[in-house]
Design a protein around this motif. Structure first.
Motif, short mmCIF file in Angstrom:
data_model
loop_
_atom_site.label_atom_id
_atom_site.label_comp_id
_atom_site.label_asym_id
_atom_site.label_seq_id
_atom_site.Cartn_x
_atom_site.Cartn_y
_atom_site.Cartn_z
N LEU A 67 -44.03 -25.29 -53.30
CA LEU A 67 -45.42 -25.16 -53.75
C LEU A 67 -45.58 -25.63 -55.18
O LEU A 67 -46.57 -26.30 -55.51
CB LEU A 67 -45.87 -23.70 -53.62
N ARG A 68 -44.62 -25.35 -56.02
CA ARG A 68 -44.70 -25.81 -57.41
C ARG A 68 -44.79 -27.34 -57.46
O ARG A 68 -45.57 -27.90 -58.24
CB ARG A 68 -43.48 -25.35 -58.20
N VAL A 69 -43.98 -27.99 -56.66
CA VAL A 69 -43.99 -29.46 -56.64
C VAL A 69 -45.36 -29.96 -56.17
O VAL A 69 -45.94 -30.87 -56.78
CB VAL A 69 -42.87 -29.99 -55.73
N SER A 70 -45.89 -29.37 -55.12
CA SER A 70 -47.19 -29.80 -54.59
C SER A 70 -48.30 -29.57 -55.60
O SER A 70 -49.18 -30.44 -55.78
CB SER A 70 -47.50 -29.03 -53.30
N LEU A 71 -48.29 -28.43 -56.27
CA LEU A 71 -49.33 -28.14 -57.26
C LEU A 71 -49.25 -29.09 -58.45
O LEU A 71 -50.28 -29.51 -58.99
CB LEU A 71 -49.20 -26.69 -57.74
N ALA A 72 -48.03 -29.43 -58.87
CA ALA A 72 -47.87 -30.35 -60.00
C ALA A 72 -48.38 -31.74 -59.65
O ALA A 72 -48.90 -32.46 -60.51
CB ALA A 72 -46.40 -30.40 -60.42
N GLN A 73 -48.27 -32.11 -58.39
CA GLN A 73 -48.73 -33.43 -57.96
C GLN A 73 -50.25 -33.49 -57.82
O GLN A 73 -50.89 -34.43 -58.27
CB GLN A 73 -48.05 -33.82 -56.65
N ASN A 74 -50.81 -32.48 -57.18
CA ASN A 74 -52.26 -32.46 -56.94
C ASN A 74 -52.67 -31.05 -56.53
O ASN A 74 -52.39 -30.62 -55.41
CB ASN A 74 -52.63 -33.46 -55.84
N GLY A 90 -44.79 -12.82 -50.11
CA GLY A 90 -46.00 -12.18 -50.57
C GLY A 90 -47.08 -13.18 -50.91
O GLY A 90 -46.97 -14.37 -50.59
N VAL A 91 -48.11 -12.69 -51.57
CA VAL A 91 -49.31 -13.49 -51.83
C VAL A 91 -49.66 -13.40 -53.32
O VAL A 91 -49.50 -12.34 -53.94
CB VAL A 91 -50.50 -12.98 -50.99
N PHE A 92 -50.11 -14.52 -53.87
CA PHE A 92 -50.62 -14.48 -55.24
C PHE A 92 -51.86 -15.36 -55.35
O PHE A 92 -52.07 -16.28 -54.55
CB PHE A 92 -49.56 -14.93 -56.25
N THR A 93 -52.67 -15.04 -56.34
CA THR A 93 -53.86 -15.84 -56.64
C THR A 93 -53.50 -16.86 -57.70
O THR A 93 -53.00 -16.51 -58.77
CB THR A 93 -55.00 -14.94 -57.14
N TYR A 94 -53.75 -18.12 -57.40
CA TYR A 94 -53.38 -19.21 -58.32
C TYR A 94 -54.40 -19.32 -59.45
O TYR A 94 -55.61 -19.35 -59.23
CB TYR A 94 -53.33 -20.53 -57.55
N ARG A 95 -53.88 -19.37 -60.67
CA ARG A 95 -54.72 -19.56 -61.87
C ARG A 95 -54.62 -20.99 -62.38
O ARG A 95 -55.58 -21.74 -62.41
CB ARG A 95 -54.32 -18.57 -62.96
N ASP A 96 -53.42 -21.35 -62.81
CA ASP A 96 -53.16 -22.71 -63.29
C ASP A 96 -51.65 -22.90 -63.34
O ASP A 96 -50.87 -21.96 -63.15
CB ASP A 96 -53.80 -22.94 -64.67
N LEU A 97 -51.23 -24.12 -63.61
CA LEU A 97 -49.81 -24.43 -63.61
C LEU A 97 -49.04 -23.67 -64.68
O LEU A 97 -47.84 -23.40 -64.52
CB LEU A 97 -49.60 -25.94 -63.80
N ALA A 98 -49.71 -23.33 -65.77
CA ALA A 98 -49.03 -22.65 -66.88
C ALA A 98 -48.83 -21.16 -66.64
O ALA A 98 -48.05 -20.51 -67.34
CB ALA A 98 -49.80 -22.87 -68.17
N SER A 99 -49.53 -20.60 -65.65
CA SER A 99 -49.49 -19.15 -65.42
C SER A 99 -48.46 -18.82 -64.34
O SER A 99 -48.47 -19.41 -63.26
CB SER A 99 -50.86 -18.63 -64.97
#
Length: 217
Positions: A71-78, A193-202
């Motif tokens: 997921l980190r890789v996917s979020l960093a890409q787009n 588990g589940v988390f709410t995404y804020r931004d890449l830095a969080s």
């Protein structure tokens, strides 16, 4: 004879009066409907959370699980593409994405005595915490509720009731956790588990639906 006529008149009058009345039984306080009506919003939503936890919540999390490294890789890409591929959120583009994730790492910090107990976990191997696992009983946020596509705000009475449902789901997450005895810093923990995404830095603040610990060496 006059007394008999008087009694007859009274009896007829009572029959006429009763024929125009509807006898309503008092509600049975032990009936299910009456019992539900007497519950507070918090109690009703806690009961709902318990009812749907195993049958609906856990299967939804399992269906959408993505390894946190991927997921980190996917979020960093787009970010938007990652959300559309893996994310869950209430209707409306203004709402943040929620992600169901799995991962493991070393516990670098553990606060297990606070009511807002947490683990700080290093999942990348660099020695620094990059995931927070919320243990509770005080758990911040509404990630589990907002990740469930079958829980729709308009199906509930108001915002207060919907907020109580989020609290009930967080309480279920806490209730199902089991921590090992003794010092757990340095031990490896695996989580879903589940988390709410804020931004890449969080760093993600995961509400766990499953948690396991490797035995100490």
């Amino acid at each position: 004879m006059r007394r008999l006529k008087w009694v007859s008149i009274v009896a007829v009058g009572l029959l006429i009066s009763l024929s125009g009345c509807k006898i309503v039984k008092n509600p049975d306080p032990d009936s299910a409907g009456q019992a539900d009506a007497n519950l507070t919003d918090e109690a009703r939503m806690a009961a709902l959370a318990r009812d749907i936890w195993d049958t609906d919540v856990l299967p939804t999390v399992a269906e959408h699980l993505v390894p946190i490294d991927d997921l980190r890789v996917s979020l960093a890409q787009n970010e938007q593409a990652a959300g559309q591929s893996h994310g869950l959120r209430p209707e409306g583009e203004a709402n943040p994405w929620n992600f169901a994730v799995s991962g493991s790492g070393s516990i670098v910090e553990a606060n297990t005595t606070s009511r807002a107990a947490k683990l700080q976990v290093d999942t990348t191997g660099d020695g620094a915490a990059d995931v927070t696992v919320q243990l509770g009983p005080v758990i911040r946020g509404t990630a589990i509720r907002d990740a469930m596509p079958f829980l729709i705000f308009t199906d509930f009475r108001d915002q207060i009731e919907f907020a109580k449902l989020a609290g009930g789901l967080n309480a279920m997450a806490h209730e199902r956790l089991s921590l090992p005895e003794g010092d757990i810093i340095g031990r490896t923990v695996s989580f879903e588990g589940v988390f709410t995404y804020r931004d890449l830095a969080s760093a993600p603040e995961v509400v766990p639906t499953a948690l396991s610990f490797e035995a100490p060496e």
